[in-house]
Design a protein around this motif. Structure first.
Motif, PDB file in Angstrom:
ATOM      1  N   HIS A 183       0.833  -1.045   0.180  1.00 32.90           N
ATOM      2  CA  HIS A 183      -0.169   0.167  -0.054  1.00 32.90           C
ATOM      3  C   HIS A 183       0.425   0.909   0.064  1.00 32.90           C
ATOM      4  O   HIS A 183       1.726   1.207   0.636  1.00 32.90           O
ATOM      5  CB  HIS A 183      -1.116  -0.148   1.986  1.00 32.90           C
ATOM      6  CG  HIS A 183      -1.055   1.522   1.334  1.00 32.90           C
ATOM      7  ND1 HIS A 183      -2.336   1.768   0.718  1.00 32.90           N
ATOM      8  CD2 HIS A 183      -1.223   2.009   2.149  1.00 32.90           C
ATOM      9  CE1 HIS A 183      -2.778   2.930   1.365  1.00 32.90           C
ATOM     10  NE2 HIS A 183      -2.616   2.842   2.622  1.00 32.90           N
ATOM     11  N   ASP A 184       0.280   2.226  -1.029  1.00 38.83           N
ATOM     12  CA  ASP A 184       1.131   3.308  -0.932  1.00 38.83           C
ATOM     13  C   ASP A 184       2.488   3.137  -1.219  1.00 38.83           C
ATOM     14  O   ASP A 184       3.667   3.966  -1.079  1.00 38.83           O
ATOM     15  CB  ASP A 184       0.569   4.566   0.213  1.00 38.83           C
ATOM     16  CG  ASP A 184      -0.419   5.082  -0.107  1.00 38.83           C
ATOM     17  OD1 ASP A 184      -0.485   5.246  -1.227  1.00 38.83           O
ATOM     18  OD2 ASP A 184      -0.729   5.494   1.036  1.00 38.83           O
ATOM     19  N   THR A 185       3.333   2.228  -1.973  1.00 39.90           N
ATOM     20  CA  THR A 185       4.847   2.486  -2.337  1.00 39.90           C
ATOM     21  C   THR A 185       4.830   1.160  -3.138  1.00 39.90           C
ATOM     22  O   THR A 185       5.639   1.998  -3.894  1.00 39.90           O
ATOM     23  CB  THR A 185       5.307   1.414  -0.541  1.00 39.90           C
ATOM     24  OG1 THR A 185       5.158   1.954   1.006  1.00 39.90           O
ATOM     25  CG2 THR A 185       7.176   1.124  -0.764  1.00 39.90           C
ATOM     26  N   PHE A 186       5.203  -0.224  -3.511  1.00 37.76           N
ATOM     27  CA  PHE A 186       4.832  -0.694  -4.943  1.00 37.76           C
ATOM     28  C   PHE A 186       4.121  -0.743  -5.425  1.00 37.76           C
ATOM     29  O   PHE A 186       3.650  -1.429  -6.268  1.00 37.76           O
ATOM     30  CB  PHE A 186       5.669  -2.165  -4.392  1.00 37.76           C
ATOM     31  CG  PHE A 186       6.829  -1.729  -3.868  1.00 37.76           C
ATOM     32  CD1 PHE A 186       8.119  -0.971  -4.237  1.00 37.76           C
ATOM     33  CD2 PHE A 186       6.868  -2.525  -2.542  1.00 37.76           C
ATOM     34  CE1 PHE A 186       8.812  -0.812  -3.480  1.00 37.76           C
ATOM     35  CE2 PHE A 186       8.241  -2.231  -1.497  1.00 37.76           C
ATOM     36  CZ  PHE A 186       8.903  -1.066  -1.591  1.00 37.76           C
ATOM     37  N   SER A 222       1.002   0.656   8.329  1.00 36.64           N
ATOM     38  CA  SER A 222      -0.064   2.205   8.137  1.00 36.64           C
ATOM     39  C   SER A 222      -0.974   1.839   8.582  1.00 36.64           C
ATOM     40  O   SER A 222      -1.471   1.315   8.690  1.00 36.64           O
ATOM     41  CB  SER A 222      -0.610   2.645   6.521  1.00 36.64           C
ATOM     42  OG  SER A 222      -1.155   1.561   5.735  1.00 36.64           O
ATOM     43  N   GLU A 223      -2.086   3.113   8.793  1.00 40.07           N
ATOM     44  CA  GLU A 223      -3.063   2.700   9.683  1.00 40.07           C
ATOM     45  C   GLU A 223      -4.470   2.033   7.850  1.00 40.07           C
ATOM     46  O   GLU A 223      -5.423   1.735   8.839  1.00 40.07           O
ATOM     47  CB  GLU A 223      -4.098   4.244   9.426  1.00 40.07           C
ATOM     48  CG  GLU A 223      -5.000   4.914  10.278  1.00 40.07           C
ATOM     49  CD  GLU A 223      -5.493   6.164  10.519  1.00 40.07           C
ATOM     50  OE1 GLU A 223      -6.821   5.755  10.674  1.00 40.07           O
ATOM     51  OE2 GLU A 223      -5.310   6.570  10.483  1.00 40.07           O
ATOM     52  N   PHE A 224      -3.876   1.845   7.305  1.00 34.63           N
ATOM     53  CA  PHE A 224      -5.276   1.679   6.403  1.00 34.63           C
ATOM     54  C   PHE A 224      -4.891   0.079   6.613  1.00 34.63           C
ATOM     55  O   PHE A 224      -5.561  -0.548   6.763  1.00 34.63           O
ATOM     56  CB  PHE A 224      -4.584   2.315   5.199  1.00 34.63           C
ATOM     57  CG  PHE A 224      -5.757   1.275   4.627  1.00 34.63           C
ATOM     58  CD1 PHE A 224      -7.312   2.066   3.700  1.00 34.63           C
ATOM     59  CD2 PHE A 224      -5.111   0.506   2.720  1.00 34.63           C
ATOM     60  CE1 PHE A 224      -7.494   0.819   2.686  1.00 34.63           C
ATOM     61  CE2 PHE A 224      -5.204  -0.247   2.223  1.00 34.63           C
ATOM     62  CZ  PHE A 224      -6.807  -0.105   1.800  1.00 34.63           C
ATOM     63  N   THR A 225      -3.262  -0.612   6.940  1.00 35.52           N
ATOM     64  CA  THR A 225      -3.847  -1.837   6.506  1.00 35.52           C
ATOM     65  C   THR A 225      -3.522  -2.643   7.105  1.00 35.52           C
ATOM     66  O   THR A 225      -3.937  -3.977   7.509  1.00 35.52           O
ATOM     67  CB  THR A 225      -2.208  -2.261   5.755  1.00 35.52           C
ATOM     68  OG1 THR A 225      -0.888  -1.597   7.066  1.00 35.52           O
ATOM     69  CG2 THR A 225      -1.688  -2.031   4.191  1.00 35.52           C
ATOM     70  N   TYR A 229      -6.428  -5.171   8.308  1.00 34.56           N
ATOM     71  CA  TYR A 229      -5.462  -6.824   8.560  1.00 34.56           C
ATOM     72  C   TYR A 229      -5.900  -6.674  10.567  1.00 34.56           C
ATOM     73  O   TYR A 229      -5.755  -7.308  11.457  1.00 34.56           O
ATOM     74  CB  TYR A 229      -4.305  -7.236   8.669  1.00 34.56           C
ATOM     75  CG  TYR A 229      -4.017  -6.997   7.308  1.00 34.56           C
ATOM     76  CD1 TYR A 229      -4.563  -8.468   6.387  1.00 34.56           C
ATOM     77  CD2 TYR A 229      -3.303  -6.230   6.378  1.00 34.56           C
ATOM     78  CE1 TYR A 229      -4.840  -8.364   5.392  1.00 34.56           C
ATOM     79  CE2 TYR A 229      -3.621  -6.965   5.149  1.00 34.56           C
ATOM     80  CZ  TYR A 229      -4.108  -7.514   4.611  1.00 34.56           C
ATOM     81  OH  TYR A 229      -4.292  -8.096   2.935  1.00 34.56           O
ATOM     82  N   ARG A 230      -7.052  -5.924  11.060  1.00 32.86           N
ATOM     83  CA  ARG A 230      -7.306  -5.879  12.507  1.00 32.86           C
ATOM     84  C   ARG A 230      -8.267  -6.920  13.107  1.00 32.86           C
ATOM     85  O   ARG A 230      -7.611  -7.155  14.446  1.00 32.86           O
ATOM     86  CB  ARG A 230      -8.456  -4.850  12.398  1.00 32.86           C
ATOM     87  CG  ARG A 230      -9.905  -5.041  12.579  1.00 32.86           C
ATOM     88  CD  ARG A 230     -11.257  -4.430  12.065  1.00 32.86           C
ATOM     89  NE  ARG A 230     -12.251  -4.586  11.317  1.00 32.86           N
ATOM     90  CZ  ARG A 230     -12.806  -4.115   9.726  1.00 32.86           C
ATOM     91  NH1 ARG A 230     -11.106  -4.378   8.703  1.00 32.86           N
ATOM     92  NH2 ARG A 230     -13.945  -4.809   8.980  1.00 32.86           N
ATOM     93  N   THR A 231      -8.395  -8.301  12.300  1.00 29.80           N
ATOM     94  CA  THR A 231      -8.476  -9.547  12.925  1.00 29.80           C
ATOM     95  C   THR A 231      -7.574 -10.281  13.083  1.00 29.80           C
ATOM     96  O   THR A 231      -7.078 -11.467  13.966  1.00 29.80           O
ATOM     97  CB  THR A 231      -9.976  -9.894  12.365  1.00 29.80           C
ATOM     98  OG1 THR A 231      -9.430  -9.920  10.459  1.00 29.80           O
ATOM     99  CG2 THR A 231     -10.552  -9.316  12.344  1.00 29.80           C
ATOM    100  N   PHE A 232      -6.499  -9.771  12.479  1.00 28.73           N
ATOM    101  CA  PHE A 232      -5.117 -11.103  12.514  1.00 28.73           C
ATOM    102  C   PHE A 232      -4.359  -9.977  13.389  1.00 28.73           C
ATOM    103  O   PHE A 232      -4.677  -9.065  13.769  1.00 28.73           O
ATOM    104  CB  PHE A 232      -4.343 -10.964  11.667  1.00 28.73           C
ATOM    105  CG  PHE A 232      -4.884 -11.333  10.115  1.00 28.73           C
ATOM    106  CD1 PHE A 232      -4.242 -11.905   9.640  1.00 28.73           C
ATOM    107  CD2 PHE A 232      -6.273 -11.412   9.836  1.00 28.73           C
ATOM    108  CE1 PHE A 232      -4.439 -12.850   8.656  1.00 28.73           C
ATOM    109  CE2 PHE A 232      -7.404 -11.900   8.507  1.00 28.73           C
ATOM    110  CZ  PHE A 232      -5.824 -12.556   7.936  1.00 28.73           C
ATOM    111  N   ASN A 233      -3.188 -11.316  13.891  1.00 28.55           N
ATOM    112  CA  ASN A 233      -1.916 -10.357  14.728  1.00 28.55           C
ATOM    113  C   ASN A 233      -1.158  -9.987  14.054  1.00 28.55           C
ATOM    114  O   ASN A 233      -0.625 -10.314  13.578  1.00 28.55           O
ATOM    115  CB  ASN A 233      -1.634 -11.773  15.991  1.00 28.55           C
ATOM    116  CG  ASN A 233      -0.827 -11.709  17.095  1.00 28.55           C
ATOM    117  OD1 ASN A 233      -1.364 -10.771  17.368  1.00 28.55           O
ATOM    118  ND2 ASN A 233       0.061 -12.108  16.581  1.00 28.55           N
TER     119      ASN A 233
END
Length: 271
Positions: A183-186, A222-225, A229-233
């Motif tokens: 995200h926002d990089t590549f 980032s806040e977006f990523t 993946y907020r349900t992931f560790n």
């Protein structure tokens, strides 16, 4: 194990961190092949390796199936084409010669990767490889890496497909590792790019897949990523990077490794 290609976001340097999160399993599925650093540094019985870039998948197939002829043709390109004029001539043939055999096309791709600026892989909207000459004094010919890859590739199936298609091929118990364009990089990696809509679609499919499969994902921090993946560790890692780092930030950037809640819970129970 180092890789055949120079590659933005190559995971070779953070393999110790990744290996701490990748569980045992019969088959590793990678919807974003990249440099194949993860395949080369793990020991699964089988691999399903996919990428939307047909040139990347063709390279890996040719090395797997025609190792010696590939080495001969590639080495010839490296030794006989050392100037910027020869680079642009070969780039023109790569982009506009439809009669170029698949083996030669794979050799051209390796040549362009090792001689192009910073080893970047980028195409314009017409699908033309457009990285300029890198002006290196002695580009590295990755013979050892090619031979090691050819041996490991006998366990692998390589397909040209986007992540939607490859994730639909999952079997219960597969281990999934995703290293998408960040995200926002590549995000401009191939032709149409990989924007926010694609990031959201990927995260949604991985959330579904995590009900039956171990899923591990890399992305920019980032806040977006983190929301995706907020349900992931989520773990944070600092990586060395020469591409996509803002001025004044040196050559390090933060990335996340997101591990499915199912897998994180299983690891915790095992410990």
């Amino acid at each position: 194990m180092s890789t055949i290609l120079k590659w933005a976001g190559n995971k070779s340097r953070i393999m110790p961190e990744l290996l701490a999160h990748l569980p045992d399993g019969d088959r590793l599925v990678e919807p974003f092949a990249g440099s194949c650093a993860v395949m080369m540094n793990t020991d699964y019985r089988k691999y399903l390796v996919a990428d939307i870039n047909p040139d990347l998948i063709n390279l890996y197939r040719q090395i797997k199936e025609h190792t010696r002829p590939f080495i001969v043709v590639s080495l010839s390109l490296f030794t006989q084409n050392t100037t910027d004029e020869s680079y642009y001539r070969l780039r023109e043939a790569f982009n506009h010669n439809p009669a170029l055999p698949l083996l030669d096309r794979a050799a051209h791709f390796l040549y362009l990767n090792r001689h192009g600026y910073r080893g970047l892989c980028r195409y314009n909207r017409r699908g033309e490889f457009n990285i300029p000459f890198g002006n290196y004094s002695e580009p590295y010919f990755s013979l050892e890496e090619i031979e090691a890859f050819a041996d490991k590739a006998q366990r692998a199936t390589f397909i040209c497909a986007d992540f939607r298609e490859s994730l639909r091929m999952l079997k219960t118990g597969d281990v999934v590792y995703c290293d998408p364009p960040y995200h926002d990089t590549f995000s401009k990696y191939h032709t149409n790019g990989f924007g926010k809509d694609e990031q959201v679609a990927l995260a949604s499919m991985l959330a579904d897949a995590s009900e039956k499969n171990a899923v591990v994902v890399s992305n920019s921090d980032s806040e977006f990523t983190r929301h995706l993946y907020r349900t992931f560790n989520i773990s944070k890692v600092s990586v060395s990077r020469s591409v996509g780092v803002a001025a004044g930030e040196g050559k390090r950037a933060s990335e996340i490794i997101a591990v499915s809640a199912f897998l994180a819970a299983s690891d915790g129970a095992a410990q």
